[in-house]
Scaffold this motif. Sequence first.
Motif, PDB file in Angstrom:
ATOM      1  N   GLY A  83      12.424  -4.412  -4.190  1.00  0.00           N
ATOM      2  CA  GLY A  83      11.192  -4.142  -4.923  1.00  0.00           C
ATOM      3  C   GLY A  83      10.481  -2.916  -4.376  1.00  0.00           C
ATOM      4  N   LEU A  84       9.411  -2.551  -5.019  1.00  0.00           N
ATOM      5  CA  LEU A  84       8.607  -1.411  -4.571  1.00  0.00           C
ATOM      6  C   LEU A  84       7.986  -1.716  -3.218  1.00  0.00           C
ATOM      7  CD1 LEU A  84       6.788  -0.500  -7.903  1.00  0.00           C
ATOM      8  CD2 LEU A  84       8.684   0.707  -6.833  1.00  0.00           C
ATOM      9  N   PRO A  85       7.808  -0.685  -2.389  1.00  0.00           N
ATOM     10  CA  PRO A  85       7.175  -0.923  -1.087  1.00  0.00           C
ATOM     11  C   PRO A  85       5.710  -1.329  -1.266  1.00  0.00           C
ATOM     12  CG  PRO A  85       7.542   1.436  -1.449  1.00  0.00           C
ATOM     13  CD  PRO A  85       8.177   0.705  -2.590  1.00  0.00           C
ATOM     14  N   ASP A  86       5.237  -2.068  -0.315  1.00  0.00           N
ATOM     15  CA  ASP A  86       3.828  -2.479  -0.304  1.00  0.00           C
ATOM     16  C   ASP A  86       2.954  -1.226  -0.243  1.00  0.00           C
ATOM     17  OD1 ASP A  86       1.294  -2.937   1.235  1.00  0.00           O
ATOM     18  OD2 ASP A  86       1.909  -5.027   1.028  1.00  0.00           O
ATOM     19  N   GLN A  87       2.118  -1.014  -1.243  1.00  0.00           N
ATOM     20  CA  GLN A  87       1.318   0.208  -1.336  1.00  0.00           C
ATOM     21  C   GLN A  87       0.302   0.332  -0.191  1.00  0.00           C
ATOM     22  OE1 GLN A  87       1.867   2.841  -3.542  1.00  0.00           O
ATOM     23  NE2 GLN A  87       3.707   1.598  -3.715  1.00  0.00           N
ATOM     24  N   THR A  88      -0.247  -0.776   0.276  1.00  0.00           N
ATOM     25  CA  THR A  88      -1.195  -0.732   1.394  1.00  0.00           C
ATOM     26  C   THR A  88      -0.482  -0.300   2.667  1.00  0.00           C
ATOM     27  OG1 THR A  88      -2.525  -2.466   0.378  1.00  0.00           O
ATOM     28  CG2 THR A  88      -2.858  -2.074   2.735  1.00  0.00           C
ATOM     29  N   ALA A  89       0.690  -0.862   2.916  1.00  0.00           N
ATOM     30  CA  ALA A  89       1.459  -0.485   4.108  1.00  0.00           C
ATOM     31  C   ALA A  89       1.892   0.970   4.015  1.00  0.00           C
ATOM     32  CB  ALA A  89       2.670  -1.400   4.271  1.00  0.00           C
ATOM     33  N   LEU A  90       2.311   1.400   2.834  1.00  0.00           N
ATOM     34  CA  LEU A  90       2.716   2.789   2.637  1.00  0.00           C
ATOM     35  C   LEU A  90       1.548   3.739   2.880  1.00  0.00           C
ATOM     36  CD1 LEU A  90       4.965   4.717   1.831  1.00  0.00           C
ATOM     37  CD2 LEU A  90       4.333   4.336  -0.570  1.00  0.00           C
ATOM     38  N   GLN A  91       0.353   3.386   2.397  1.00  0.00           N
ATOM     39  CA  GLN A  91      -0.827   4.240   2.622  1.00  0.00           C
ATOM     40  C   GLN A  91      -1.155   4.325   4.109  1.00  0.00           C
ATOM     41  OE1 GLN A  91      -2.492   6.198   0.282  1.00  0.00           O
ATOM     42  NE2 GLN A  91      -3.268   7.051   2.205  1.00  0.00           N
ATOM     43  N   LYS A  92      -0.986   3.239   4.852  1.00  0.00           N
ATOM     44  CA  LYS A  92      -1.246   3.283   6.300  1.00  0.00           C
ATOM     45  C   LYS A  92      -0.282   4.233   7.003  1.00  0.00           C
ATOM     46  CE  LYS A  92      -3.870  -0.766   7.369  1.00  0.00           C
ATOM     47  NZ  LYS A  92      -4.215  -1.717   8.380  1.00  0.00           N
ATOM     48  N   ASP A 107      -1.515   7.672   6.195  1.00  0.00           N
ATOM     49  CA  ASP A 107      -2.735   7.943   6.972  1.00  0.00           C
ATOM     50  C   ASP A 107      -2.410   8.261   8.428  1.00  0.00           C
ATOM     51  OD1 ASP A 107      -4.384   7.557   4.765  1.00  0.00           O
ATOM     52  OD2 ASP A 107      -4.777   5.443   5.244  1.00  0.00           O
ATOM     53  N   ARG A 108      -1.500   7.499   9.024  1.00  0.00           N
ATOM     54  CA  ARG A 108      -1.111   7.748  10.422  1.00  0.00           C
ATOM     55  C   ARG A 108      -0.522   9.146  10.584  1.00  0.00           C
ATOM     56  NH1 ARG A 108      -1.272   3.017  13.327  1.00  0.00           N
ATOM     57  NH2 ARG A 108      -1.225   1.146  12.061  1.00  0.00           N
ATOM     58  N   LEU A 109       0.334   9.540   9.658  1.00  0.00           N
ATOM     59  CA  LEU A 109       0.918  10.880   9.723  1.00  0.00           C
ATOM     60  C   LEU A 109      -0.148  11.961   9.559  1.00  0.00           C
ATOM     61  CD1 LEU A 109       4.174  10.259   7.664  1.00  0.00           C
ATOM     62  CD2 LEU A 109       4.020  10.711  10.121  1.00  0.00           C
ATOM     63  N   GLU A 110      -1.074  11.753   8.645  1.00  0.00           N
ATOM     64  CA  GLU A 110      -2.146  12.737   8.434  1.00  0.00           C
ATOM     65  C   GLU A 110      -3.050  12.840   9.656  1.00  0.00           C
ATOM     66  OE1 GLU A 110      -4.008  11.508   4.778  1.00  0.00           O
ATOM     67  OE2 GLU A 110      -2.465  12.474   3.542  1.00  0.00           O
ATOM     68  N   ILE A 111      -3.375  11.721  10.277  1.00  0.00           N
ATOM     69  CA  ILE A 111      -4.225  11.735  11.477  1.00  0.00           C
ATOM     70  C   ILE A 111      -3.490  12.416  12.632  1.00  0.00           C
ATOM     71  CG2 ILE A 111      -5.276  10.269  13.258  1.00  0.00           C
ATOM     72  CD1 ILE A 111      -5.990   8.310  10.902  1.00  0.00           C
ATOM     73  N   ALA A 112      -2.223  12.078  12.825  1.00  0.00           N
ATOM     74  CA  ALA A 112      -1.444  12.720  13.898  1.00  0.00           C
ATOM     75  C   ALA A 112      -1.357  14.222  13.672  1.00  0.00           C
ATOM     76  CB  ALA A 112      -0.048  12.105  13.981  1.00  0.00           C
ATOM     77  N   GLY A 155      -9.310   0.968   6.215  1.00  0.00           N
ATOM     78  CA  GLY A 155      -9.783   1.594   4.981  1.00  0.00           C
ATOM     79  C   GLY A 155      -9.972   3.092   5.162  1.00  0.00           C
ATOM     80  N   ASP A 156     -11.211   3.563   5.032  1.00  0.00           N
ATOM     81  CA  ASP A 156     -11.511   4.990   5.143  1.00  0.00           C
ATOM     82  C   ASP A 156     -12.012   5.402   6.519  1.00  0.00           C
ATOM     83  OD1 ASP A 156     -10.709   5.545   2.566  1.00  0.00           O
ATOM     84  OD2 ASP A 156     -12.711   5.210   1.714  1.00  0.00           O
ATOM     85  N   THR A 157     -11.915   4.505   7.487  1.00  0.00           N
ATOM     86  CA  THR A 157     -12.260   4.850   8.865  1.00  0.00           C
ATOM     87  C   THR A 157     -11.080   4.495   9.762  1.00  0.00           C
ATOM     88  OG1 THR A 157     -13.268   2.702   9.349  1.00  0.00           O
ATOM     89  CG2 THR A 157     -14.733   4.437   8.485  1.00  0.00           C
ATOM     90  N   ALA A 158     -11.063   5.107  10.915  1.00  0.00           N
ATOM     91  CA  ALA A 158      -9.985   4.830  11.864  1.00  0.00           C
ATOM     92  C   ALA A 158     -10.480   5.111  13.263  1.00  0.00           C
ATOM     93  CB  ALA A 158      -8.764   5.699  11.547  1.00  0.00           C
ATOM     94  N   ARG A 159      -9.798   4.551  14.200  1.00  0.00           N
ATOM     95  CA  ARG A 159      -9.996   4.908  15.606  1.00  0.00           C
ATOM     96  C   ARG A 159      -8.617   5.192  16.166  1.00  0.00           C
ATOM     97  NH1 ARG A 159     -11.349  -0.675  18.834  1.00  0.00           N
ATOM     98  NH2 ARG A 159      -9.784  -1.930  17.806  1.00  0.00           N
TER      99      ARG A 159
END
Length: 162
Positions: A3-12, A15-20, A100-104
């Motif tokens: 099936g399609l990948p979990d969209q929430t997990a994919l967005q995380k 996000d991790r790649l963009e932050i790095a 969500g839209d914040t991270a540490r």
Amino acid sequence: MAGLPDQTALQKVIDRLEIAEMQNRYMYALDWNDADVYAGLFVADGEMEWPEGRARGHSEIHDACVRIGAYFGRIAAAAAPTKASHLRHFVTNQVIDIQGDTARARAYWFDLDNDNKPRWPYVAGYGYYEDDLVRTAEGWRFTRRLIVNEMTGVSRPENPCW
């Protein structure tokens, strides 16, 4: 067929790649003394704190980058052999918690320098970052960055990575 990948997990993952990548752009901006890019990685009222000071907002962060670059330039000029010196910062061991839209984020950093007469590289500093971030229309940006320099400062006794 899976099936399609979990969209929430994919967005995380995205996000991790963009932050790095943003943390890496910070290092390049620091090493090339690009104060505009450096300050632009913070939100307008972002805060940066390090053992030698604190800056709040783009203007103060920009000026801090200029002062830091001038300081490193003076050290290199004092040794001034025939080839230029190079200061290079590295970020490793990134741990990112996205809500969500914040991270540490937490990460180790170190820098190599060769501002001595023979231009031999050495570890000039090391420590870790404690970052608070927010997603903006321009991408992830620091709202706060604490720079802990373990060569010149004192680190906390407990694990800073939650």
